[in-house]
Motif scaffolding. Structure first.
Motif, PDB file in Angstrom:
ATOM      1  N   ALA A 187      55.230  68.883  -5.210  1.00 42.81           N
ATOM      2  CA  ALA A 187      55.175  67.226  -5.999  1.00 42.81           C
ATOM      3  C   ALA A 187      56.417  67.349  -7.088  1.00 42.81           C
ATOM      4  O   ALA A 187      56.071  68.149  -8.719  1.00 42.81           O
ATOM      5  CB  ALA A 187      53.689  66.811  -6.565  1.00 42.81           C
ATOM      6  N   PHE A 197      50.979  59.111  -5.963  1.00 42.29           N
ATOM      7  CA  PHE A 197      49.492  58.367  -7.666  1.00 42.29           C
ATOM      8  C   PHE A 197      48.895  57.715  -7.154  1.00 42.29           C
ATOM      9  O   PHE A 197      47.543  57.065  -7.519  1.00 42.29           O
ATOM     10  CB  PHE A 197      50.178  59.110  -8.762  1.00 42.29           C
ATOM     11  CG  PHE A 197      50.221  60.887  -8.093  1.00 42.29           C
ATOM     12  CD1 PHE A 197      49.110  61.822  -7.756  1.00 42.29           C
ATOM     13  CD2 PHE A 197      51.466  61.640  -8.980  1.00 42.29           C
ATOM     14  CE1 PHE A 197      49.954  62.724  -7.908  1.00 42.29           C
ATOM     15  CE2 PHE A 197      51.381  62.747  -8.933  1.00 42.29           C
ATOM     16  CZ  PHE A 197      51.194  63.456  -7.903  1.00 42.29           C
ATOM     17  N   GLU A 209      47.650  61.972 -10.626  1.00 43.02           N
ATOM     18  CA  GLU A 209      48.473  63.212 -10.851  1.00 43.02           C
ATOM     19  C   GLU A 209      47.844  64.400 -11.464  1.00 43.02           C
ATOM     20  O   GLU A 209      48.611  65.879 -11.301  1.00 43.02           O
ATOM     21  CB  GLU A 209      49.784  62.091 -12.199  1.00 43.02           C
ATOM     22  CG  GLU A 209      50.814  63.481 -12.427  1.00 43.02           C
ATOM     23  CD  GLU A 209      51.763  62.412 -13.581  1.00 43.02           C
ATOM     24  OE1 GLU A 209      51.779  61.419 -13.364  1.00 43.02           O
ATOM     25  OE2 GLU A 209      52.134  63.168 -14.549  1.00 43.02           O
ATOM     26  N   GLU A 211      45.014  65.807 -11.143  1.00 41.32           N
ATOM     27  CA  GLU A 211      44.091  66.439 -10.568  1.00 41.32           C
ATOM     28  C   GLU A 211      44.970  66.826  -9.673  1.00 41.32           C
ATOM     29  O   GLU A 211      44.618  68.422  -8.941  1.00 41.32           O
ATOM     30  CB  GLU A 211      43.341  65.477  -9.558  1.00 41.32           C
ATOM     31  CG  GLU A 211      42.270  65.923  -8.757  1.00 41.32           C
ATOM     32  CD  GLU A 211      42.815  66.055  -7.979  1.00 41.32           C
ATOM     33  OE1 GLU A 211      42.001  67.291  -7.233  1.00 41.32           O
ATOM     34  OE2 GLU A 211      42.911  66.165  -6.606  1.00 41.32           O
ATOM     35  N   TYR A 212      46.237  66.632  -9.342  1.00 44.78           N
ATOM     36  CA  TYR A 212      47.089  66.739  -8.091  1.00 44.78           C
ATOM     37  C   TYR A 212      47.567  68.137  -8.652  1.00 44.78           C
ATOM     38  O   TYR A 212      47.965  69.623  -8.710  1.00 44.78           O
ATOM     39  CB  TYR A 212      48.137  65.942  -7.464  1.00 44.78           C
ATOM     40  CG  TYR A 212      48.939  66.406  -5.966  1.00 44.78           C
ATOM     41  CD1 TYR A 212      48.153  66.325  -4.968  1.00 44.78           C
ATOM     42  CD2 TYR A 212      49.965  67.631  -6.508  1.00 44.78           C
ATOM     43  CE1 TYR A 212      49.130  66.788  -4.344  1.00 44.78           C
ATOM     44  CE2 TYR A 212      50.827  67.339  -5.434  1.00 44.78           C
ATOM     45  CZ  TYR A 212      49.851  67.115  -3.970  1.00 44.78           C
ATOM     46  OH  TYR A 212      50.413  67.365  -3.065  1.00 44.78           O
ATOM     47  N   ARG A 215      45.548  71.653  -8.783  1.00 47.36           N
ATOM     48  CA  ARG A 215      46.080  72.413  -8.085  1.00 47.36           C
ATOM     49  C   ARG A 215      46.769  73.222  -7.773  1.00 47.36           C
ATOM     50  O   ARG A 215      46.601  74.296  -7.175  1.00 47.36           O
ATOM     51  CB  ARG A 215      45.283  71.257  -6.548  1.00 47.36           C
ATOM     52  CG  ARG A 215      44.102  71.210  -6.610  1.00 47.36           C
ATOM     53  CD  ARG A 215      44.009  70.641  -5.069  1.00 47.36           C
ATOM     54  NE  ARG A 215      43.900  68.965  -5.670  1.00 47.36           N
ATOM     55  CZ  ARG A 215      44.978  68.627  -4.288  1.00 47.36           C
ATOM     56  NH1 ARG A 215      45.087  68.671  -3.494  1.00 47.36           N
ATOM     57  NH2 ARG A 215      45.223  67.287  -4.604  1.00 47.36           N
ATOM     58  N   ASN A 216      48.450  73.033  -8.206  1.00 44.58           N
ATOM     59  CA  ASN A 216      49.457  74.087  -8.389  1.00 44.58           C
ATOM     60  C   ASN A 216      49.243  75.224  -8.773  1.00 44.58           C
ATOM     61  O   ASN A 216      48.344  75.233  -9.760  1.00 44.58           O
ATOM     62  CB  ASN A 216      50.576  73.447  -8.472  1.00 44.58           C
ATOM     63  CG  ASN A 216      51.369  73.964  -8.466  1.00 44.58           C
ATOM     64  OD1 ASN A 216      51.970  75.331  -8.467  1.00 44.58           O
ATOM     65  ND2 ASN A 216      52.318  73.584  -7.202  1.00 44.58           N
ATOM     66  N   GLU A 253      52.240  76.598  -4.319  1.00 49.75           N
ATOM     67  CA  GLU A 253      51.377  75.362  -3.452  1.00 49.75           C
ATOM     68  C   GLU A 253      51.825  75.422  -1.792  1.00 49.75           C
ATOM     69  O   GLU A 253      49.919  75.881  -2.050  1.00 49.75           O
ATOM     70  CB  GLU A 253      51.728  74.540  -4.186  1.00 49.75           C
ATOM     71  CG  GLU A 253      50.282  73.642  -3.586  1.00 49.75           C
ATOM     72  CD  GLU A 253      49.941  72.040  -4.195  1.00 49.75           C
ATOM     73  OE1 GLU A 253      51.178  72.166  -4.984  1.00 49.75           O
ATOM     74  OE2 GLU A 253      49.385  71.356  -4.117  1.00 49.75           O
TER      75      GLU A 253
END
Ligand code: NAD
Length: 257
Positions: A187, A197, A209, A211-212, A215-216, A253
């Protein structure tokens, strides 16, 4: 990249534009291709402001139309006499939906642009590079070209195809001095990802955005400038022996389980 002739598709915005800036800063001569004429004109203007004397051939073309791809290749050779490097980047995400519910027209458009557009580009650029005995190609796949991505079937199908075609071009054209690789961005914050998004959370895209990014492994989204630096290496003579690779640019990721 000084005086190297580089074609960039999807050059008006996002990853294509960031690469145009990076290569202009290194004094490459650019052929910029996009179907968004207004954004392309603005991109040219911004580049000329930032990099005085930069040479730009601006070409309006839709990469999913074979005749328009042939035309952008012909125009580039007509103006500059050769093509040293090709950033085969234009692509779209499509609309997110479960596989069986996916709108057929959108499915076909994603395949036409992301798969056929990349193929047409190589179909017309490879013979020019073969004649020269030299060339560097970077195709834009995605993490969706090495992994599945929920609700994005045609995108994932098209990007796996780009990874596959990259390997084949590498096998077939390495003997002619042409090195072909692909990048697989995760991303990276471009207009396309901002749109994504919005699809995930129409009421609060910023929350999607954040939240995404959480996780990285780096806890961040990518910057188009970081991608441009990697692309610039693969488009240059500094790459002497990497061929047929699909290189993830995703903060790590795609290694997560
Ligand atoms: P973007 O939407 O921000 O920019 C894409 C550019 O390509 C636009 O200027 C658009 O007008 C142009 N374009 C689209 N279809 C075209 C066509 N048929 N003919 C000519 N021009 C066309 O997108 P981006 O994020 O910069 O994406 C660039 C490439 O990177 C795409 O192939 C995309 O799938 C891939 N990618 C992006 C990300 C990311 O995180 N941004 C991740 C993985 C892969």
């Amino acid at each position: 990249m000084e005086n190297k002739i580089v074609i960039i598709t999807g050059a008006a915005l996002g990853l294509g534009y960031a690469a145009a800036e990076e290569l202009a800063s290194k004094k490459a001569k650019l052929a910029l291709v996009d179907y968004n004429e207004k954004a392309l004109a603005e991109a040219e203007e911004k580049l000329k402001e930032q990099f005085s004397g930069v040479e730009i051939l601006k070409i309006s073309a839709d990469v999913s139309k074979e005749d328009q791809v042939k035309a952008y290749v012909d125009k580039t050779v007509e103006k500059y006499g050769r093509i040293d490097a090709f950033y085969n980047n234009a692509g779209i995400e499509g609309k997110q939906a479960l596989m069986a519910d996916y709108d057929m027209n959108v499915f076909k458009t994603v395949i036409d642009i992301n798969l056929m557009g990349v193929y047409y580009g190589m179909r017309y650029v490879l013979p020019v590079m073969k004649k020269q005995g030299y060339g560097r190609i970077v195709n834009v796949a995605s993490v969706g070209g090495i992994r599945g991505v929920m609700n994005q079937s045609p995108y994932v199908a098209s990007k796996h195809a780009v990874s596959g075609m990259t390997k084949n071009a590498a096998l077939e054209y390495g003997q002619f001095g042409i090195l072909t690789n692909a990048i697989a961005p995760g991303a990276i914050l471009t207009p396309m990802v901002a749109g994504s998004f919005k699809q995930v959370n129409p009421n609060d895209p910023k929350a999607a955005e954040t939240e995404y990014a959480s996780r990285n492994p780096t806890r961040a989204l990518g910057d188009p400038k970081d991608v441009a630096k990697v692309v610039s290496f693969f488009l240059s003579e500094d790459n002497g022996y990497v061929n047929g690779q699909v290189v993830a640019i995703d903060g790590g990721e795609s290694n997560m389980y």
